[in-house]
Design a protein around this motif. Sequence first.
Motif, PDB file in Angstrom:
ATOM      1  N   TYR A  82       0.855  -1.183   0.000  1.00  0.00           N
ATOM      2  CA  TYR A  82       0.000   0.000   0.000  1.00  0.00           C
ATOM      3  C   TYR A  82       0.888   1.228   0.000  1.00  0.00           C
ATOM      4  CZ  TYR A  82       0.458  -0.266   5.153  1.00  0.00           C
ATOM      5  OH  TYR A  82       0.919  -0.349   6.436  1.00  0.00           O
ATOM      6  N   TYR A  83       0.341   2.320  -0.523  1.00  0.00           N
ATOM      7  CA  TYR A  83       1.134   3.538  -0.632  1.00  0.00           C
ATOM      8  C   TYR A  83       0.237   4.752  -0.428  1.00  0.00           C
ATOM      9  CZ  TYR A  83      -0.887   3.930  -5.299  1.00  0.00           C
ATOM     10  OH  TYR A  83      -1.768   4.029  -6.346  1.00  0.00           O
ATOM     11  N   VAL A  84       0.903   5.889  -0.095  1.00  0.00           N
ATOM     12  CA  VAL A  84       0.176   7.144   0.100  1.00  0.00           C
ATOM     13  C   VAL A  84       1.118   8.299  -0.223  1.00  0.00           C
ATOM     14  CG1 VAL A  84       0.754   7.281   2.573  1.00  0.00           C
ATOM     15  CG2 VAL A  84      -1.255   8.491   1.703  1.00  0.00           C
ATOM     16  N   GLN A  85       0.580   9.313  -0.872  1.00  0.00           N
ATOM     17  CA  GLN A  85       1.326  10.539  -1.167  1.00  0.00           C
ATOM     18  C   GLN A  85       1.346  11.387   0.093  1.00  0.00           C
ATOM     19  OE1 GLN A  85       2.456  11.195  -4.526  1.00  0.00           O
ATOM     20  NE2 GLN A  85       3.750  12.637  -3.432  1.00  0.00           N
ATOM     21  N   LEU A  86       2.528  11.707   0.602  1.00  0.00           N
ATOM     22  CA  LEU A  86       2.652  12.490   1.830  1.00  0.00           C
ATOM     23  C   LEU A  86       2.575  13.986   1.526  1.00  0.00           C
ATOM     24  CD1 LEU A  86       5.560  10.464   3.478  1.00  0.00           C
ATOM     25  CD2 LEU A  86       3.112  10.325   3.976  1.00  0.00           C
ATOM     26  N   PRO A  87       2.217  14.784   2.508  1.00  0.00           N
ATOM     27  CA  PRO A  87       2.131  16.239   2.289  1.00  0.00           C
ATOM     28  C   PRO A  87       3.452  16.870   1.863  1.00  0.00           C
ATOM     29  CG  PRO A  87       1.056  15.646   4.355  1.00  0.00           C
ATOM     30  CD  PRO A  87       1.737  14.413   3.837  1.00  0.00           C
ATOM     31  N   ASP A  88       4.587  16.242   2.196  1.00  0.00           N
ATOM     32  CA  ASP A  88       5.874  16.815   1.807  1.00  0.00           C
ATOM     33  C   ASP A  88       6.281  16.417   0.389  1.00  0.00           C
ATOM     34  OD1 ASP A  88       6.774  14.186   1.992  1.00  0.00           O
ATOM     35  OD2 ASP A  88       7.999  14.525   3.780  1.00  0.00           O
ATOM     36  N   GLY A  89       5.413  15.733  -0.339  1.00  0.00           N
ATOM     37  CA  GLY A  89       5.679  15.397  -1.735  1.00  0.00           C
ATOM     38  C   GLY A  89       6.215  13.996  -1.957  1.00  0.00           C
ATOM     39  N   ARG A  90       6.658  13.310  -0.920  1.00  0.00           N
ATOM     40  CA  ARG A  90       7.183  11.952  -1.083  1.00  0.00           C
ATOM     41  C   ARG A  90       6.041  10.940  -1.165  1.00  0.00           C
ATOM     42  NH1 ARG A  90      10.666  10.935   3.946  1.00  0.00           N
ATOM     43  NH2 ARG A  90       8.886  12.003   4.853  1.00  0.00           N
ATOM     44  N   LEU A  91       6.357   9.796  -1.738  1.00  0.00           N
ATOM     45  CA  LEU A  91       5.424   8.684  -1.788  1.00  0.00           C
ATOM     46  C   LEU A  91       5.902   7.651  -0.773  1.00  0.00           C
ATOM     47  CD1 LEU A  91       2.941   7.653  -3.446  1.00  0.00           C
ATOM     48  CD2 LEU A  91       4.574   6.247  -4.696  1.00  0.00           C
ATOM     49  N   GLN A  92       5.079   7.360   0.234  1.00  0.00           N
ATOM     50  CA  GLN A  92       5.423   6.345   1.226  1.00  0.00           C
ATOM     51  C   GLN A  92       4.833   5.022   0.764  1.00  0.00           C
ATOM     52  OE1 GLN A  92       3.448   6.507   5.045  1.00  0.00           O
ATOM     53  NE2 GLN A  92       5.257   5.665   6.069  1.00  0.00           N
ATOM     54  N   LYS A  93       5.673   4.000   0.710  1.00  0.00           N
ATOM     55  CA  LYS A  93       5.247   2.695   0.208  1.00  0.00           C
ATOM     56  C   LYS A  93       5.575   1.630   1.254  1.00  0.00           C
ATOM     57  CE  LYS A  93       5.839  -0.094  -3.970  1.00  0.00           C
ATOM     58  NZ  LYS A  93       6.564  -0.182  -5.240  1.00  0.00           N
ATOM     59  N   VAL A 108       9.164  -0.444   4.828  1.00  0.00           N
ATOM     60  CA  VAL A 108       8.665   0.888   4.483  1.00  0.00           C
ATOM     61  C   VAL A 108       9.739   1.612   3.689  1.00  0.00           C
ATOM     62  CG1 VAL A 108       7.764   3.066   5.382  1.00  0.00           C
ATOM     63  CG2 VAL A 108       7.303   0.929   6.602  1.00  0.00           C
ATOM     64  N   THR A 109       9.365   2.137   2.514  1.00  0.00           N
ATOM     65  CA  THR A 109      10.299   2.899   1.688  1.00  0.00           C
ATOM     66  C   THR A 109       9.648   4.221   1.296  1.00  0.00           C
ATOM     67  OG1 THR A 109       9.502   1.843  -0.330  1.00  0.00           O
ATOM     68  CG2 THR A 109      11.403   0.836   0.740  1.00  0.00           C
ATOM     69  N   TYR A 110      10.488   5.164   0.873  1.00  0.00           N
ATOM     70  CA  TYR A 110      10.012   6.479   0.440  1.00  0.00           C
ATOM     71  C   TYR A 110      10.587   6.775  -0.924  1.00  0.00           C
ATOM     72  CZ  TYR A 110       8.626   6.988   5.263  1.00  0.00           C
ATOM     73  OH  TYR A 110       8.046   6.793   6.485  1.00  0.00           O
ATOM     74  N   GLU A 111       9.761   7.323  -1.788  1.00  0.00           N
ATOM     75  CA  GLU A 111      10.206   7.724  -3.121  1.00  0.00           C
ATOM     76  C   GLU A 111      10.087   9.233  -3.227  1.00  0.00           C
ATOM     77  OE1 GLU A 111       7.869   5.590  -5.984  1.00  0.00           O
ATOM     78  OE2 GLU A 111       8.451   3.635  -5.171  1.00  0.00           O
ATOM     79  N   GLY A 112      11.107   9.855  -3.820  1.00  0.00           N
ATOM     80  CA  GLY A 112      11.090  11.310  -4.010  1.00  0.00           C
ATOM     81  C   GLY A 112      11.806  12.026  -2.878  1.00  0.00           C
ATOM     82  N   GLU A 113      11.925  13.333  -3.031  1.00  0.00           N
ATOM     83  CA  GLU A 113      12.568  14.195  -2.045  1.00  0.00           C
ATOM     84  C   GLU A 113      11.501  14.990  -1.315  1.00  0.00           C
ATOM     85  OE1 GLU A 113      15.975  15.198  -1.555  1.00  0.00           O
ATOM     86  OE2 GLU A 113      16.697  13.512  -2.742  1.00  0.00           O
ATOM     87  N   ALA A 114      11.698  15.149  -0.022  1.00  0.00           N
ATOM     88  CA  ALA A 114      10.765  15.965   0.758  1.00  0.00           C
ATOM     89  C   ALA A 114      10.916  17.425   0.344  1.00  0.00           C
ATOM     90  CB  ALA A 114      11.037  15.805   2.246  1.00  0.00           C
ATOM     91  N   GLN A 115       9.820  18.092   0.095  1.00  0.00           N
ATOM     92  CA  GLN A 115       9.813  19.497  -0.318  1.00  0.00           C
ATOM     93  C   GLN A 115       9.138  20.323   0.772  1.00  0.00           C
ATOM     94  OE1 GLN A 115      11.243  20.433  -3.283  1.00  0.00           O
ATOM     95  NE2 GLN A 115      11.789  18.259  -3.468  1.00  0.00           N
TER      96      GLN A 115
END
Length: 136
Positions: A82-93, A108-115
């Motif tokens: 399962y995954y969710v788009q976080l408010p900081d722009g990352r995708l938590q998977k 648990v992994t994260y995709e993208g950079e926190a903005q």
Amino acid sequence: MFIKASVLIALAVAVAARPETPSYSPSAHPAPSYSPPSPSYNAPTHDVPAQYNTQYVVNDEYSGNNYGHQENRDGYNTQGTYYVQLPDGRLQKVTYYVDGESGYVAEVTYEGEAQYPAYQPAPSTSYQPAPSPSYA
């Protein structure tokens, strides 16, 4: 003498009219028993291990919602993501599996950079009454 005889007769009648006092004996009364009713339909059996594959996805650009879930199960072995788009722009998977002996194991992994954009206060608003009409 007549009074004594009347009293004795009245007393004898009262004693004879008295109801018998029942005696209680536990063996005279059987213990209540209960057996649940059997169902009148064919109750489902759970002899067959669960087997399914399910998934859903939500991606709404207007609201920014982006999440989903996918899961496969075969008997006591389950795996999914399962995954969710976080408010900081990352995708938590979260990738997980479950089996009868190890329980729930997740990675648990994260995709993208926190903005973190710079804070910009909302423009101030002040109330200005509408101009009054002029009648010339």
